[in-house]
Design a protein around this motif. Sequence first.
Motif, PDB file in Angstrom:
ATOM      1  N   SER A  71     -31.911  27.481   8.852  1.00 24.86           N
ATOM      2  CA  SER A  71     -30.886  27.781   9.838  1.00 24.86           C
ATOM      3  C   SER A  71     -30.771  26.612  10.795  1.00 24.86           C
ATOM      4  O   SER A  71     -31.745  25.930  11.078  1.00 24.86           O
ATOM      5  CB  SER A  71     -31.272  29.026  10.617  1.00 24.86           C
ATOM      6  OG  SER A  71     -30.748  28.947  11.915  1.00 24.86           O
ATOM      7  N   ASN A 123     -25.925   8.586  -0.332  1.00 23.37           N
ATOM      8  CA  ASN A 123     -25.197   9.604   0.402  1.00 23.37           C
ATOM      9  C   ASN A 123     -23.817   9.873  -0.183  1.00 23.37           C
ATOM     10  O   ASN A 123     -23.419  10.999  -0.371  1.00 23.37           O
ATOM     11  CB  ASN A 123     -25.080   9.186   1.859  1.00 23.37           C
ATOM     12  CG  ASN A 123     -24.554  10.305   2.693  1.00 23.37           C
ATOM     13  OD1 ASN A 123     -25.207  11.329   2.808  1.00 23.37           O
ATOM     14  ND2 ASN A 123     -23.375  10.137   3.236  1.00 23.37           N
ATOM     15  N   SER A 138     -29.913  24.143  -2.177  1.00 23.00           N
ATOM     16  CA  SER A 138     -30.214  25.360  -1.438  1.00 23.00           C
ATOM     17  C   SER A 138     -30.578  25.005   0.002  1.00 23.00           C
ATOM     18  O   SER A 138     -31.442  24.195   0.268  1.00 23.00           O
ATOM     19  CB  SER A 138     -31.342  26.126  -2.114  1.00 23.00           C
ATOM     20  OG  SER A 138     -32.579  25.653  -1.671  1.00 23.00           O
ATOM     21  N   VAL A 139     -29.851  25.545   0.879  1.00 21.67           N
ATOM     22  CA  VAL A 139     -30.070  25.265   2.300  1.00 21.67           C
ATOM     23  C   VAL A 139     -30.584  26.543   2.930  1.00 21.67           C
ATOM     24  O   VAL A 139     -29.837  27.429   3.259  1.00 21.67           O
ATOM     25  CB  VAL A 139     -28.754  24.852   2.981  1.00 21.67           C
ATOM     26  CG1 VAL A 139     -29.029  24.279   4.344  1.00 21.67           C
ATOM     27  CG2 VAL A 139     -28.011  23.864   2.121  1.00 21.67           C
ATOM     28  N   VAL A 140     -31.875  26.641   3.060  1.00 21.58           N
ATOM     29  CA  VAL A 140     -32.404  27.882   3.610  1.00 21.58           C
ATOM     30  C   VAL A 140     -32.664  27.733   5.100  1.00 21.58           C
ATOM     31  O   VAL A 140     -33.105  28.652   5.750  1.00 21.58           O
ATOM     32  CB  VAL A 140     -33.720  28.304   2.924  1.00 21.58           C
ATOM     33  CG1 VAL A 140     -33.444  28.769   1.516  1.00 21.58           C
ATOM     34  CG2 VAL A 140     -34.729  27.177   2.943  1.00 21.58           C
ATOM     35  N   LYS A 188     -33.317  26.495  13.994  1.00 15.36           N
ATOM     36  CA  LYS A 188     -34.767  26.386  14.097  1.00 15.36           C
ATOM     37  C   LYS A 188     -35.260  24.940  14.108  1.00 15.36           C
ATOM     38  O   LYS A 188     -34.927  24.178  13.217  1.00 15.36           O
ATOM     39  CB  LYS A 188     -35.408  27.127  12.926  1.00 15.36           C
ATOM     40  CG  LYS A 188     -35.142  28.606  13.040  1.00 15.36           C
ATOM     41  CD  LYS A 188     -36.281  29.376  12.441  1.00 15.36           C
ATOM     42  CE  LYS A 188     -36.241  30.802  12.937  1.00 15.36           C
ATOM     43  NZ  LYS A 188     -37.191  31.636  12.238  1.00 15.36           N
ATOM     44  N   GLU A 222     -33.894  18.907   5.905  1.00 15.98           N
ATOM     45  CA  GLU A 222     -33.113  19.243   7.086  1.00 15.98           C
ATOM     46  C   GLU A 222     -34.025  19.474   8.280  1.00 15.98           C
ATOM     47  O   GLU A 222     -35.092  20.061   8.151  1.00 15.98           O
ATOM     48  CB  GLU A 222     -32.291  20.500   6.779  1.00 15.98           C
ATOM     49  CG  GLU A 222     -31.391  20.897   7.888  1.00 15.98           C
ATOM     50  CD  GLU A 222     -30.185  21.690   7.415  1.00 15.98           C
ATOM     51  OE1 GLU A 222     -29.903  21.691   6.210  1.00 15.98           O
ATOM     52  OE2 GLU A 222     -29.542  22.300   8.262  1.00 15.98           O
ATOM     53  N   LEU A 233     -21.721  12.114  17.510  1.00 21.24           N
ATOM     54  CA  LEU A 233     -21.989  11.474  16.222  1.00 21.24           C
ATOM     55  C   LEU A 233     -20.965  10.387  15.924  1.00 21.24           C
ATOM     56  O   LEU A 233     -21.246   9.439  15.206  1.00 21.24           O
ATOM     57  CB  LEU A 233     -21.973  12.524  15.114  1.00 21.24           C
ATOM     58  CG  LEU A 233     -22.946  13.683  15.333  1.00 21.24           C
ATOM     59  CD1 LEU A 233     -22.775  14.727  14.251  1.00 21.24           C
ATOM     60  CD2 LEU A 233     -24.370  13.168  15.355  1.00 21.24           C
ATOM     61  N   GLN A 273     -22.306  13.164  -1.833  1.00 21.38           N
ATOM     62  CA  GLN A 273     -21.082  13.664  -1.229  1.00 21.38           C
ATOM     63  C   GLN A 273     -20.103  14.118  -2.308  1.00 21.38           C
ATOM     64  O   GLN A 273     -19.557  15.212  -2.241  1.00 21.38           O
ATOM     65  CB  GLN A 273     -20.471  12.525  -0.404  1.00 21.38           C
ATOM     66  CG  GLN A 273     -19.564  12.963   0.696  1.00 21.38           C
ATOM     67  CD  GLN A 273     -20.281  13.805   1.730  1.00 21.38           C
ATOM     68  OE1 GLN A 273     -20.202  15.016   1.661  1.00 21.38           O
ATOM     69  NE2 GLN A 273     -20.974  13.208   2.663  1.00 21.38           N
ATOM     70  N   LYS A 312     -29.632  11.644   8.238  1.00 19.07           N
ATOM     71  CA  LYS A 312     -28.357  11.409   8.921  1.00 19.07           C
ATOM     72  C   LYS A 312     -28.092  12.551   9.885  1.00 19.07           C
ATOM     73  O   LYS A 312     -28.245  13.720   9.522  1.00 19.07           O
ATOM     74  CB  LYS A 312     -27.208  11.370   7.905  1.00 19.07           C
ATOM     75  CG  LYS A 312     -27.408  10.404   6.755  1.00 19.07           C
ATOM     76  CD  LYS A 312     -27.288   8.975   7.219  1.00 19.07           C
ATOM     77  CE  LYS A 312     -27.485   8.018   6.038  1.00 19.07           C
ATOM     78  NZ  LYS A 312     -27.780   6.654   6.499  1.00 19.07           N
ATOM     79  N   ALA A 313     -27.673  12.200  11.078  1.00 19.36           N
ATOM     80  CA  ALA A 313     -27.306  13.239  12.044  1.00 19.36           C
ATOM     81  C   ALA A 313     -25.942  13.782  11.649  1.00 19.36           C
ATOM     82  O   ALA A 313     -25.000  13.012  11.476  1.00 19.36           O
ATOM     83  CB  ALA A 313     -27.261  12.645  13.438  1.00 19.36           C
ATOM     84  N   VAL A 314     -25.833  15.098  11.470  1.00 23.56           N
ATOM     85  CA  VAL A 314     -24.559  15.651  10.995  1.00 23.56           C
ATOM     86  C   VAL A 314     -23.927  16.673  11.932  1.00 23.56           C
ATOM     87  O   VAL A 314     -22.769  17.027  11.752  1.00 23.56           O
ATOM     88  CB  VAL A 314     -24.700  16.277   9.589  1.00 23.56           C
ATOM     89  CG1 VAL A 314     -25.142  15.238   8.576  1.00 23.56           C
ATOM     90  CG2 VAL A 314     -25.635  17.464   9.587  1.00 23.56           C
ATOM     91  N   LYS A 315     -24.665  17.185  12.897  1.00 18.82           N
ATOM     92  CA  LYS A 315     -24.021  18.131  13.816  1.00 18.82           C
ATOM     93  C   LYS A 315     -24.836  18.208  15.099  1.00 18.82           C
ATOM     94  O   LYS A 315     -26.064  18.110  15.070  1.00 18.82           O
ATOM     95  CB  LYS A 315     -23.940  19.523  13.167  1.00 18.82           C
ATOM     96  CG  LYS A 315     -23.216  20.582  13.993  1.00 18.82           C
ATOM     97  CD  LYS A 315     -21.710  20.318  14.051  1.00 18.82           C
ATOM     98  CE  LYS A 315     -20.906  21.402  14.744  1.00 18.82           C
ATOM     99  NZ  LYS A 315     -21.278  21.678  16.100  1.00 18.82           N
ATOM    100  N   VAL A 322     -29.784  15.814   8.443  1.00 21.24           N
ATOM    101  CA  VAL A 322     -29.954  16.108   7.021  1.00 21.24           C
ATOM    102  C   VAL A 322     -30.129  14.791   6.288  1.00 21.24           C
ATOM    103  O   VAL A 322     -29.298  13.888   6.416  1.00 21.24           O
ATOM    104  CB  VAL A 322     -28.729  16.864   6.467  1.00 21.24           C
ATOM    105  CG1 VAL A 322     -28.905  17.135   4.977  1.00 21.24           C
ATOM    106  CG2 VAL A 322     -28.529  18.169   7.214  1.00 21.24           C
ATOM    107  N   ARG A 338     -28.679  18.415  14.313  1.00 17.15           N
ATOM    108  CA  ARG A 338     -29.002  18.754  12.934  1.00 17.15           C
ATOM    109  C   ARG A 338     -29.032  17.461  12.119  1.00 17.15           C
ATOM    110  O   ARG A 338     -28.042  16.735  12.051  1.00 17.15           O
ATOM    111  CB  ARG A 338     -27.938  19.715  12.382  1.00 17.15           C
ATOM    112  CG  ARG A 338     -28.184  20.133  10.950  1.00 17.15           C
ATOM    113  CD  ARG A 338     -27.060  21.046  10.458  1.00 17.15           C
ATOM    114  NE  ARG A 338     -27.240  21.338   9.046  1.00 17.15           N
ATOM    115  CZ  ARG A 338     -26.245  21.513   8.185  1.00 17.15           C
ATOM    116  NH1 ARG A 338     -24.995  21.440   8.602  1.00 17.15           N
ATOM    117  NH2 ARG A 338     -26.483  21.773   6.919  1.00 17.15           N
TER     118      ARG A 338
END
Lengths: 228, 789
Positions: free
Chosen positions: B37, B3, B33-35, B40, B51, B100, B7, B75-78, B72, B70
């Motif tokens: 959203s 990670n 690339s983070v497609v 969803k 993700e 978090l 980073q 890891k929980a990030v949001k 990723v 969310r």
Amino acid sequence: MLRWGMVIDLDKCFACQSCTAACRMENNTPVAGKDQADMGRAILWNEVLPFVEGEYPNVHTTILPRPCMHCDEPSCVKVCPVQATFMNEEGTVLVNYDRCIGCRMCTVACPYAVRYFNWYAPEWPDALKEHLNPDPEVAPRPKGVVEKCTFCVQRLRKAREEAEAEGRTFNATDYTPACVETCTGRARYFGDLNDPNSLVSKLSHSPRAFRMFEELGTHPKVYYLKQG
Amino acid sequence: MENSQSQTQKSKLSRRDFLKIGAATVVAGAGVSVVQSAKKPVVTQSGSLEEAIIKTTCALCPSGCGLDVRVVNGKAVKVEGNPLHPLNQGVCCLKGQTALEVLYSPERIKHPRIQTGARGSGDWKEISWDEALDLVVDKLAELREDGKSHSVALMHGELRGQMRQVVNRFMRAYGSPNVISRESLGEGTARLAMWLSQGVNTIPVYDINNANYVLTFGGNLLESSRNLIGYLSATAFMRRGRPQRGKLVAVHPRLSLTGIKADEWVPIRPGTYGALALGMASVIINSKLYDEDFVRDFTYGFEDFEDAESNSHQGFKSLVLESYTLDRVSAITGVPTDVIARVAGEFATNRPAVAVLPTEPGELSSGNALHTALAVHALNALVGSIDAQGGVILQRFPELTEWPAYALDSDARKGEKQERLDGAGTQFPLAISAYQNVPERILKGKPYPIEALFLLNDNPVYDVPNGGQSVEALMKVPFVVSFASTLDESAAHADLILPASTFMEVWGDDYLEGTGYPGISLRRPVVEPVHDTRAPGDVLLDLAQRLGGSVGKAFPWNSYKELIEDRLSTLDWEKLEANGNWSELVYFNAEPGSPAWNDVVGRDRLNAPKDGRFDFFSRELFATLAPDSDLSCLPHFEIPTTLTDSTADSIEYPFLLVTQPLITQSQQWQGIVPTLQESYGLQGNVKWDSWVEVSQKAAEALHLEDGERVWVESPINRVQATVRVYAGIWPNAVYLPPGQGHHTFVRWGRKSKENSIVGANPNMLTKFDSEPLTGLAVAGPARVRIYPV
């Protein structure tokens, strides 16, 4: 051309500060800690401020959530000697952290005091680094640069990519900054001010609408709706 | 490792990208690339980021909102609010936002541990779960064999969903009556008042969405109520979401955020809410503004009456008209007569109107809690707001799978019949629990010595310190086990810690409370457990299996997840998983006199008739107490001794200490969530500290200046805080926010790492006592004096 703007209804804002926290978690602003916070160096792009007036028992308190106003005539951009801070085509005021030399002219010039200087390299205990948002736009900023609200540019980028991936046209309503999404009183509205039919556009013409320090000629794109 | 590598890679990318993004329009991060959203709930793999959005249920306050987390790369990030959840409908408060920082907190206890030195010494040894559970089982089995199963007690804070029954089931099957809830400090008052007047044993829910007039007595509706997000959005809706704007009036000695954002703040002398409510009732009755039809047909004891034995009794009407005249009430409460009369008039004529009871600790506990709550709730009956739109409604619960029957063996039956440790049902005949009474009873060895104590989401040393009494009590119990997630003050005095996972790592559920209609919210692991921790539910199930016998048979599930699936199998599990919750979404108000009415008035009465009548004159109290005077059964007001100004204490300690929870603290995680610390005190602009609010008048008299460090001293202890001169406080009161002053080690701040205690704990100043009869906490307001450090 899109022109992003925000409207905050002070009648529906309950000072819950969810916007403050959501902004921090979305944008990786570092924890200042007690000593730094005591010196006024906490970095909260979206703080909620109280203004207490009057004497007991006739006390009147105004609560003001304060993001960057994303002025159309931003004084921060005017004073930046290296053009590190700029307004993009859609009216959002941003900072190029690589260009910023940390002179802090902009933090002084900004009448709204919404530009924050990194006095130290951001620090988190190892365990807490796990939750940092991995979006590249919000990678922790280095020591010595100024940072501020970006209307969550990373969310705009992702919304556009998603629209593209789904083969549809990007719509202004596809994108919401973190503070707007989480607002518990649903006091915040966000959208395209150039679209006369958008909610923000209509609300910005409400008789309750005003902007902070309008007389300075900064032309903020954040509108407030009066209480009561 | 991986990670941190990614980073740094990302941070390199970002600076270059940033300019492009700013200057041009769309640039995808090169190589990343983070497609996906954030909206969803699907998992995809694209580039280096995997993700997903996982739905779960928050546990940082009693509300239990739905969260979209969310995640990723594991890891929980949001955290966002779950838009499909009826409570929060997509929004999320700041506690949820900072969840978090709880999950990844460096303060968390990483393995089970045993205190090898003296308790409180801090000499810990990490042990395995097997070793730890064996220790517990050996102890429990030994005590049971010796016929002392009742000497095991479990104290708990908020229990969520099925855990409420699991804990009771475990202790009952094991053979102890001692499940002791923290309720007597706070929401127990509202529950008891509901039961003794309306006849339903439940915490009231307020339909603010549909109310025209909301009157809160104490508490902090928009900061710390049990259904915080629901009430916040309902208040916003009441203001701007419908043609007629409703009005919110906050009665409190201190101007909290609720008071600030209310349409009107009514400052009042601490501890006198009951008198104000009765004064308002008097105005409403005198002006004939009450709902006469409702009062005549569906209430009891409004007029003077004769009982079956032809004894005459006083009714509510004559009591308030005689005793609670405007002048007298104004003298008691300090609220001007014209304000009382006007607010009462507005309340009665702007229906639907609702009078709201607080559930926060300390808000009503001036020694007259029960009758204060009865007086406030009587206002709702006067204006016909019982189970009406915009009034007080009742929480309904979904029908779940029946709990499997279990047999009590002779040990369990014997244990069950023992007197409770806290004295509920004996020393306090009306009490459900008397939490604050436990330390004293343990020290006195009453009613019997306690041999083992479990602390579940609970920290008595912080919440009811009583001048060191709680610590002494813990030290006296030979075997103390804590389920703490961090080393709180009580866990520090335990023998053994079985660290609980956070809500983001476990299966579980929450009843959807605060909406009225029935529903269940599902909690599921968002990430793999970060540390070697387990859910207390799983631990209890494991303990039951290891104990075997009738205890084991009461728990035929292999895991808490299995238990949840079993219990919730009556619901649409697919929908539950997809939406994160299941609910009926419609609340049916009961028509007075209809068959449904008997479910909302009188349902849970034991000794009083279930005749669908709301009791102004509590027949339940009358039947239980057989009192000499009618007054004990009618809402009335007695001035608490702490408030009388002629005592010796009142001269030496001239100020009354009010406390009122802030939105920026979550019970159980107080003090260790850095972002909450950094936005801690909005009015005082105080971060990472406590402050003491002093009125302008008092500051002048004592020559205190804003920002000065002072001692706040009560007869039993003193704490330090920074002065904030505040216009919004009763001149004779001072305010200290609760939630600070934890002895947990807070590793923040660059210069003062050794200075570990942030702020002060106002509970240290309070002497916790119990009301006779009800066992509700009597906690002040404490008398204090203030002087510079």
